[in-house]
Design a protein around this motif. Structure first.
Motif, PDB file in Angstrom:
ATOM      1  N   THR A 146       0.813  -1.226   0.000  1.00 17.56           N
ATOM      2  CA  THR A 146       0.000   0.000   0.000  1.00 17.56           C
ATOM      3  C   THR A 146       0.842   1.270   0.000  1.00 17.56           C
ATOM      4  O   THR A 146       0.296   2.363  -0.162  1.00 17.56           O
ATOM      5  CB  THR A 146      -0.936   0.031   1.231  1.00 17.56           C
ATOM      6  OG1 THR A 146      -0.152  -0.025   2.414  1.00 17.56           O
ATOM      7  CG2 THR A 146      -1.929  -1.109   1.199  1.00 17.56           C
ATOM      8  N   THR A 147       2.150   1.118   0.147  1.00 16.59           N
ATOM      9  CA  THR A 147       3.012   2.293   0.266  1.00 16.59           C
ATOM     10  C   THR A 147       2.914   3.217  -0.940  1.00 16.59           C
ATOM     11  O   THR A 147       2.810   4.429  -0.783  1.00 16.59           O
ATOM     12  CB  THR A 147       4.478   1.868   0.491  1.00 16.59           C
ATOM     13  OG1 THR A 147       4.540   1.148   1.715  1.00 16.59           O
ATOM     14  CG2 THR A 147       5.402   3.053   0.568  1.00 16.59           C
ATOM     15  N   ARG A 148       2.917   2.660  -2.148  1.00 18.89           N
ATOM     16  CA  ARG A 148       2.896   3.507  -3.338  1.00 18.89           C
ATOM     17  C   ARG A 148       1.557   4.251  -3.456  1.00 18.89           C
ATOM     18  O   ARG A 148       1.522   5.427  -3.826  1.00 18.89           O
ATOM     19  CB  ARG A 148       3.176   2.691  -4.581  1.00 18.89           C
ATOM     20  CG  ARG A 148       3.571   3.553  -5.749  1.00 18.89           C
ATOM     21  CD  ARG A 148       4.430   2.745  -6.717  1.00 18.89           C
ATOM     22  NE  ARG A 148       4.849   3.568  -7.815  1.00 18.89           N
ATOM     23  CZ  ARG A 148       5.964   4.275  -7.845  1.00 18.89           C
ATOM     24  NH1 ARG A 148       6.806   4.237  -6.844  1.00 18.89           N
ATOM     25  NH2 ARG A 148       6.275   4.999  -8.884  1.00 18.89           N
ATOM     26  N   ALA A 149       0.473   3.584  -3.133  1.00 20.65           N
ATOM     27  CA  ALA A 149      -0.831   4.260  -3.171  1.00 20.65           C
ATOM     28  C   ALA A 149      -0.880   5.381  -2.137  1.00 20.65           C
ATOM     29  O   ALA A 149      -1.381   6.476  -2.415  1.00 20.65           O
ATOM     30  CB  ALA A 149      -1.956   3.251  -2.931  1.00 20.65           C
ATOM     31  N   ARG A 150      -0.344   5.123  -0.959  1.00 18.03           N
ATOM     32  CA  ARG A 150      -0.309   6.172   0.066  1.00 18.03           C
ATOM     33  C   ARG A 150       0.631   7.299  -0.338  1.00 18.03           C
ATOM     34  O   ARG A 150       0.367   8.466  -0.026  1.00 18.03           O
ATOM     35  CB  ARG A 150       0.095   5.585   1.407  1.00 18.03           C
ATOM     36  CG  ARG A 150      -1.004   4.740   2.004  1.00 18.03           C
ATOM     37  CD  ARG A 150      -0.666   4.298   3.380  1.00 18.03           C
ATOM     38  NE  ARG A 150      -1.725   3.461   3.912  1.00 18.03           N
ATOM     39  CZ  ARG A 150      -1.749   3.005   5.144  1.00 18.03           C
ATOM     40  NH1 ARG A 150      -0.773   3.309   5.974  1.00 18.03           N
ATOM     41  NH2 ARG A 150      -2.736   2.255   5.551  1.00 18.03           N
ATOM     42  N   ALA A 151       1.705   6.952  -1.023  1.00 22.60           N
ATOM     43  CA  ALA A 151       2.625   7.986  -1.521  1.00 22.60           C
ATOM     44  C   ALA A 151       1.894   8.887  -2.512  1.00 22.60           C
ATOM     45  O   ALA A 151       2.017  10.113  -2.451  1.00 22.60           O
ATOM     46  CB  ALA A 151       3.846   7.343  -2.175  1.00 22.60           C
ATOM     47  N   ARG A 152       1.111   8.292  -3.398  1.00 15.83           N
ATOM     48  CA  ARG A 152       0.346   9.092  -4.368  1.00 15.83           C
ATOM     49  C   ARG A 152      -0.664   9.984  -3.641  1.00 15.83           C
ATOM     50  O   ARG A 152      -0.832  11.156  -3.987  1.00 15.83           O
ATOM     51  CB  ARG A 152      -0.363   8.186  -5.364  1.00 15.83           C
ATOM     52  CG  ARG A 152      -1.035   8.939  -6.506  1.00 15.83           C
ATOM     53  CD  ARG A 152      -1.649   8.012  -7.537  1.00 15.83           C
ATOM     54  NE  ARG A 152      -0.692   7.188  -8.234  1.00 15.83           N
ATOM     55  CZ  ARG A 152      -0.021   7.541  -9.341  1.00 15.83           C
ATOM     56  NH1 ARG A 152      -0.202   8.738  -9.858  1.00 15.83           N
ATOM     57  NH2 ARG A 152       0.821   6.713  -9.905  1.00 15.83           N
ATOM     58  N   LEU A 153      -1.309   9.452  -2.641  1.00 17.89           N
ATOM     59  CA  LEU A 153      -2.248  10.237  -1.836  1.00 17.89           C
ATOM     60  C   LEU A 153      -1.522  11.394  -1.151  1.00 17.89           C
ATOM     61  O   LEU A 153      -2.031  12.525  -1.115  1.00 17.89           O
ATOM     62  CB  LEU A 153      -2.931   9.349  -0.801  1.00 17.89           C
ATOM     63  CG  LEU A 153      -3.916  10.028   0.140  1.00 17.89           C
ATOM     64  CD1 LEU A 153      -5.062  10.659  -0.631  1.00 17.89           C
ATOM     65  CD2 LEU A 153      -4.440   9.017   1.156  1.00 17.89           C
ATOM     66  N   GLY A 154      -0.336  11.133  -0.628  1.00 18.81           N
ATOM     67  CA  GLY A 154       0.439  12.185   0.025  1.00 18.81           C
ATOM     68  C   GLY A 154       0.854  13.282  -0.935  1.00 18.81           C
ATOM     69  O   GLY A 154       0.735  14.477  -0.633  1.00 18.81           O
ATOM     70  N   VAL A 155       1.343  12.899  -2.119  1.00 19.44           N
ATOM     71  CA  VAL A 155       1.739  13.888  -3.125  1.00 19.44           C
ATOM     72  C   VAL A 155       0.527  14.734  -3.522  1.00 19.44           C
ATOM     73  O   VAL A 155       0.605  15.964  -3.591  1.00 19.44           O
ATOM     74  CB  VAL A 155       2.379  13.204  -4.360  1.00 19.44           C
ATOM     75  CG1 VAL A 155       2.559  14.182  -5.506  1.00 19.44           C
ATOM     76  CG2 VAL A 155       3.712  12.572  -3.982  1.00 19.44           C
ATOM     77  N   ALA A 156      -0.600  14.068  -3.767  1.00 15.90           N
ATOM     78  CA  ALA A 156      -1.809  14.796  -4.159  1.00 15.90           C
ATOM     79  C   ALA A 156      -2.285  15.725  -3.044  1.00 15.90           C
ATOM     80  O   ALA A 156      -2.716  16.856  -3.305  1.00 15.90           O
ATOM     81  CB  ALA A 156      -2.908  13.801  -4.542  1.00 15.90           C
ATOM     82  N   THR A 157      -2.202  15.267  -1.812  1.00  9.02           N
ATOM     83  CA  THR A 157      -2.631  16.084  -0.678  1.00  9.02           C
ATOM     84  C   THR A 157      -1.748  17.317  -0.529  1.00  9.02           C
ATOM     85  O   THR A 157      -2.248  18.438  -0.380  1.00  9.02           O
ATOM     86  CB  THR A 157      -2.625  15.257   0.618  1.00  9.02           C
ATOM     87  OG1 THR A 157      -3.540  14.164   0.465  1.00  9.02           O
ATOM     88  CG2 THR A 157      -3.014  16.094   1.820  1.00  9.02           C
ATOM     89  N   VAL A 158      -0.443  17.118  -0.574  1.00 13.50           N
ATOM     90  CA  VAL A 158       0.477  18.255  -0.440  1.00 13.50           C
ATOM     91  C   VAL A 158       0.246  19.259  -1.563  1.00 13.50           C
ATOM     92  O   VAL A 158       0.143  20.467  -1.321  1.00 13.50           O
ATOM     93  CB  VAL A 158       1.941  17.773  -0.391  1.00 13.50           C
ATOM     94  CG1 VAL A 158       2.907  18.943  -0.551  1.00 13.50           C
ATOM     95  CG2 VAL A 158       2.212  17.035   0.912  1.00 13.50           C
ATOM     96  N   ARG A 159       0.142  18.770  -2.792  1.00 15.50           N
ATOM     97  CA  ARG A 159      -0.072  19.693  -3.912  1.00 15.50           C
ATOM     98  C   ARG A 159      -1.419  20.400  -3.787  1.00 15.50           C
ATOM     99  O   ARG A 159      -1.520  21.603  -4.050  1.00 15.50           O
ATOM    100  CB  ARG A 159       0.045  18.956  -5.238  1.00 15.50           C
ATOM    101  CG  ARG A 159       1.487  18.637  -5.567  1.00 15.50           C
ATOM    102  CD  ARG A 159       1.645  18.037  -6.921  1.00 15.50           C
ATOM    103  NE  ARG A 159       3.077  17.888  -7.213  1.00 15.50           N
ATOM    104  CZ  ARG A 159       3.546  17.053  -8.109  1.00 15.50           C
ATOM    105  NH1 ARG A 159       2.736  16.291  -8.812  1.00 15.50           N
ATOM    106  NH2 ARG A 159       4.853  16.980  -8.317  1.00 15.50           N
TER     107      ARG A 159
END
Length: 186
Positions: A146-159
């Motif tokens: 799940t790390t990559r999906a959470r990473a994508r969520l984090g990038v999207a959230t920060v942006r």
């Protein structure tokens, strides 16, 4: 390109990044930008092809610097994932970074619209962040599946929160929202 050309190109890029950080860009012409950084518009065209090519490289260089910051933050194994996220947020949302963030969103929008010279920005605008964020997550014990999906969520959230901050100026509200997001990792 020769080593000398690369050095000149790197110097022009660094000068442009500094200029944008201090003055923003707005609708600055290539000629006025060149004059401001002590070169000619012909040299900028030679090294970057166009104003858009130069701005794409500015965005890429700033993004690379921000990923280096993430590397430095994750090097400290004592920090929790939440602490790393807070430190990164503090860094990328600092008002001194706002001119670069505005340029990022402007160029991202142009690239999404297919504006000539901007499309190369789309190559590598997400994946390098996912790679870095996934490394951080794995280092802090997140499930690899799940790390990559959470990473994508984090990038999207920060942006998304950066865009909100730039649009509204609501520092307190955006920081509260980021804290809420970070709390999922505590």
């Amino acid at each position: 390109m020769t080593g000398e050309d690369t050095s000149a190109r790197d110097q022009l890029l660094a000068a442009t990044i500094d200029h944008v950080a201090q003055h923003g860009l707005a609708d600055t012409s290539l000629r006025s930008l060149a004059a401001a950084i002590g070169t000619s518009h012909r040299m900028l065209i030679y090294h970057f092809g166009s104003k858009e090519g130069l701005l794409v490289e500015v965005v890429r260089a700033v993004e690379a610097r921000q990923r280096e910051t993430l590397d430095a933050l994750r090097a400290n194994e004592a920090d929790s994932l939440a602490d790393v996220m807070r430190l990164l947020w503090r860094d990328v949302s600092d008002p001194s970074r706002w001119p670069h963030e505005r340029l990022f969103f402007e160029m991202y929008g142009r690239a999404l619209q297919g504006r000539p010279g901007t499309e190369p920005l789309l190559e590598g605008v997400v994946e390098p962040w996912l790679d870095k964020a996934a490394q951080v997550g794995a280092r802090h014990g997140l499930d690899p599946q799940t790390t990559r999906a959470r990473a994508r969520l984090g990038v999207a959230t920060v942006r998304g929160l950066l865009l909100d901050l730039l649009a509204t100026g609501d520092r307190a509200g955006v920081d509260r929202a980021m804290e809420e997001f970070i709390s999922f990792y505590e």
